[in-house]
Each structure stands twice: as C-alpha cells, then as structure tokens.
Design a protein around this motif. Structure first.
Motif, PDB file in Angstrom:
ATOM      1  N   GLU A  55     -40.143   3.391 -20.671  1.00 25.44           N
ATOM      2  CA  GLU A  55     -40.585   2.301 -19.816  1.00 25.44           C
ATOM      3  C   GLU A  55     -39.663   1.094 -19.991  1.00 25.44           C
ATOM      4  O   GLU A  55     -39.194   0.804 -21.093  1.00 25.44           O
ATOM      5  CB  GLU A  55     -42.024   1.917 -20.163  1.00 25.44           C
ATOM      6  N   VAL A  56     -39.396   0.413 -18.891  1.00 24.68           N
ATOM      7  CA  VAL A  56     -38.478  -0.727 -18.915  1.00 24.68           C
ATOM      8  C   VAL A  56     -39.060  -1.867 -19.743  1.00 24.68           C
ATOM      9  O   VAL A  56     -40.196  -2.296 -19.525  1.00 24.68           O
ATOM     10  CB  VAL A  56     -38.204  -1.226 -17.470  1.00 24.68           C
ATOM     11  N   ASN A  57     -38.286  -2.336 -20.720  1.00 23.27           N
ATOM     12  CA  ASN A  57     -38.615  -3.569 -21.433  1.00 23.27           C
ATOM     13  C   ASN A  57     -37.317  -4.156 -21.981  1.00 23.27           C
ATOM     14  O   ASN A  57     -36.309  -3.460 -22.116  1.00 23.27           O
ATOM     15  CB  ASN A  57     -39.662  -3.356 -22.536  1.00 23.27           C
ATOM     16  N   GLN A  58     -37.339  -5.429 -22.271  1.00 22.11           N
ATOM     17  CA  GLN A  58     -36.111  -6.139 -22.641  1.00 22.11           C
ATOM     18  C   GLN A  58     -35.454  -5.600 -23.910  1.00 22.11           C
ATOM     19  O   GLN A  58     -34.230  -5.375 -23.921  1.00 22.11           O
ATOM     20  CB  GLN A  58     -36.406  -7.637 -22.777  1.00 22.11           C
TER      21      GLN A  58
ATOM     22  N   ILE B  22     -35.392  -2.620 -25.246  1.00 23.47           N
ATOM     23  CA  ILE B  22     -34.761  -1.317 -25.036  1.00 23.47           C
ATOM     24  C   ILE B  22     -33.443  -1.472 -24.287  1.00 23.47           C
ATOM     25  O   ILE B  22     -32.419  -0.865 -24.637  1.00 23.47           O
ATOM     26  CB  ILE B  22     -35.708  -0.365 -24.278  1.00 23.47           C
TER      27      ILE B  22
ATOM     28  N   ASN C 153     -40.436   1.860 -12.811  1.00 20.63           N
ATOM     29  CA  ASN C 153     -40.421   1.072 -14.045  1.00 20.63           C
ATOM     30  C   ASN C 153     -39.988   1.909 -15.246  1.00 20.63           C
ATOM     31  O   ASN C 153     -40.357   1.614 -16.375  1.00 20.63           O
ATOM     32  CB  ASN C 153     -41.808   0.463 -14.316  1.00 20.63           C
TER      33      ASN C 153
ATOM     34  N   ALA D 211     -38.149  -8.504 -17.406  1.00 16.73           N
ATOM     35  CA  ALA D 211     -37.522  -7.909 -18.590  1.00 16.73           C
ATOM     36  C   ALA D 211     -36.046  -7.633 -18.341  1.00 16.73           C
ATOM     37  O   ALA D 211     -35.197  -7.851 -19.220  1.00 16.73           O
ATOM     38  CB  ALA D 211     -38.247  -6.616 -18.973  1.00 16.73           C
TER      39      ALA D 211
ATOM     40  N   ALA E 113     -33.001  -9.553 -20.276  1.00 13.68           N
ATOM     41  CA  ALA E 113     -31.971  -8.804 -21.009  1.00 13.68           C
ATOM     42  C   ALA E 113     -30.575  -9.172 -20.515  1.00 13.68           C
ATOM     43  O   ALA E 113     -29.655  -9.354 -21.317  1.00 13.68           O
ATOM     44  CB  ALA E 113     -32.221  -7.307 -20.855  1.00 13.68           C
TER      45      ALA E 113
ATOM     46  N   THR F 161     -41.574  -2.384 -10.987  1.00  9.83           N
ATOM     47  CA  THR F 161     -40.478  -2.574 -11.936  1.00  9.83           C
ATOM     48  C   THR F 161     -40.654  -3.894 -12.685  1.00  9.83           C
ATOM     49  O   THR F 161     -40.972  -4.923 -12.081  1.00  9.83           O
ATOM     50  CB  THR F 161     -39.136  -2.580 -11.187  1.00  9.83           C
ATOM     51  N   ASN F 162     -40.415  -3.846 -13.987  1.00  9.25           N
ATOM     52  CA  ASN F 162     -40.532  -5.042 -14.825  1.00  9.25           C
ATOM     53  C   ASN F 162     -39.251  -5.868 -14.674  1.00  9.25           C
ATOM     54  O   ASN F 162     -38.356  -5.848 -15.537  1.00  9.25           O
ATOM     55  CB  ASN F 162     -40.745  -4.622 -16.283  1.00  9.25           C
TER      56      ASN F 162
END
Length: 260
Positions: free
Chosen positions: A158-161, A163, A184, A120, A124, A116-117
C-alpha cells in the motif's frame, strides 16, 4: 439578399459544427508548441491554394497540387505519428474503468474505489527533492501497464511515504528504475520504461525524464520525476511536461488527473 434560411438549419447541423470544432481544438492541443504546428499550417495553406486553383479552373496546377496532397497523406501519417498516437490514446482511454469511476461518484456501484494516497506521494517527492534523491513514479490511469510491469519486480504494498522513500534510497537494491502505482498499491519496482526519442527535450534533462516521456507517450499514465542532480520535481502527462508552482499545485494536478 439572404445567404441562408435559419429554418433550414437542423439540430444535426449544429452537432456537426460542434464536433468539427472540438476535433480541431484537440488537434491544435496535440501539435501546439511543436514543429508539427508549422507543418500543419503549411498543409492548410497548400489545401487552400489547391481549392483556389480548382475554383479558377486551372487544370494543370490543380492536378499537380491534388496529386501532391493525395500522396502527402502517407507522409502525414509518418510526420504526425506521435500526435496521432496521442490522439488515439486520448480516445481509447475513455474505457469501462473510467466509466465505472464516473458511476461510482453517483453511488451507482456499491463498492468504493480505493483512492490513491496522493499526500504521501507528494510528501515523499518533497523530501527526496530536498535530499536530491533521484526517483521516477508512474501512476496508472486507464490504460493497462502490463507491458512495462513485467520488466520489473512485482510488489503488492500500500502506498505510504516511508515505503516510497525507502525504495528510492540510494543504497536500496530497488532504487534503480521506476515504481508503478495502481490505485493505492505499489505493484512493481525497478520497472524499465520505454525511452522517448523526442528531439525537443532540453539537454539538462537526463534518462529519467526521457523514460517518463516515453511511458506517457505510449499510455495515458502520469509520471513524477525527481532529479538526482538538482532535486527538481517534474510532472509529465501525454508526452509533455506540465508546469506547476509548488507542491500544493502538483497535488491538485494529480488529484484532478487521477479522477478522470
């Protein structure tokens, strides 16, 4: 006068004592800080008095207390239903997926698990806290969350800040409800969570926090809540608030809990 012979102590006796000590420790952790701890102490005292009356051969009183404790077992299940649920979840969460993760650490599986990111997510949450943007993020651990995933909109991102921030943006059609993160991937948005009926929650906490408590009571998932009123970030696990100082400590907590 010798009270016991060390030669008579078996390995199984030591294991027995250790297991009982571990059981009592986990029971204490479950009821610590709740009204249930007072009830638990009262039951222990009643049991001690009953054993004393049996030892002193006080037939009438021992029978009355014995009958009360026997019937009280049904009441115990009702009074401690939340604590019993947490205890069973704690035992049941030691499943095959958890064992697989443990084996992967020793490289016994060829495939690598998608991590898991967490930076990010923390980034967030920090930005949404400063802008007082309300958010609730559920992170799956071992227990299946299909029972709540079906209430929201399926997603496979996919997990990112950016989004995460765009989902909870106030004018976004997806901001209402929780998002669900598995490994993730953001797997669902606008998820409706079960609301906790816990009475001890301070009045300053709203529906988001009750929903976060509800999902962590009914599963081993962890949850992050960003308050829309004051931007405060809360971290919840096992039906309780986890205290932390700063986002760095929150990141360490998440890394630790998601690795179990």
């Amino acid at each position: 006068m010798e009270f016991f012979d060390l030669q008579e102590i078996r390995i199984i006796d030591i294991i027995d004592v250790v297991l009982v000590a571990a059981l009592m420790y986990y029971l204490y952790k479950l009821v610590k800080g709740t009204v249930a701890i007072n009830i638990f102490v009262g039951i222990v005292i009643m049991y001690g008095i009953w054993r004393l009356t049996v030892f002193l051969d006080m037939l009438l009183l021992s029978r009355i207390l014995g009958g009360f404790l026997g019937v009280g077992m049904v009441a115990l299940v009702i009074v401690f239903q939340q604590e019993i649920r947490k205890f069973l979840l704690m035992i049941g969460s030691t499943n095959f997926s958890a064992r697989k993760r443990m084996l992967q650490r020793f490289n016994l599986f060829a495939d690598e698990e998608l991590q898991t990111n967490i930076p990010a997510i923390i980034g967030a949450c920090g930005k949404m806290s400063r802008s007082q943007t309300g958010a609730i993020i559920v992170l799956k651990r071992n227990n299946s969350l299909e029972f709540v995933k079906t209430s929201g909109d399926r997603m496979n991102a996919e997990v990112n800040q950016p989004i995460i921030e765009s989902i909870f943006y106030k004018n976004s059609p997806l901001h209402d409800g929780a998002i669900l993160i598995e490994d993730n991937m953001i797997t669902a948005t606008r998820v409706i969570l079960p609301v906790s009926n816990e009475k001890k929650i301070p009045q300053r906490f709203g529906l988001r926090h009750r929903a976060a408590l509800g999902i962590t009571e009914k599963s081993d998932a962890v949850c992050i809540v960003v308050s829309e009123e004051n931007g405060q970030i809360s971290y919840l696990k096992e039906g309780d608030f986890v205290l932390f100082e700063g986002l760095d400590e929150l990141q360490r907590l998440l890394e630790k809990d998601l690795s179990l």
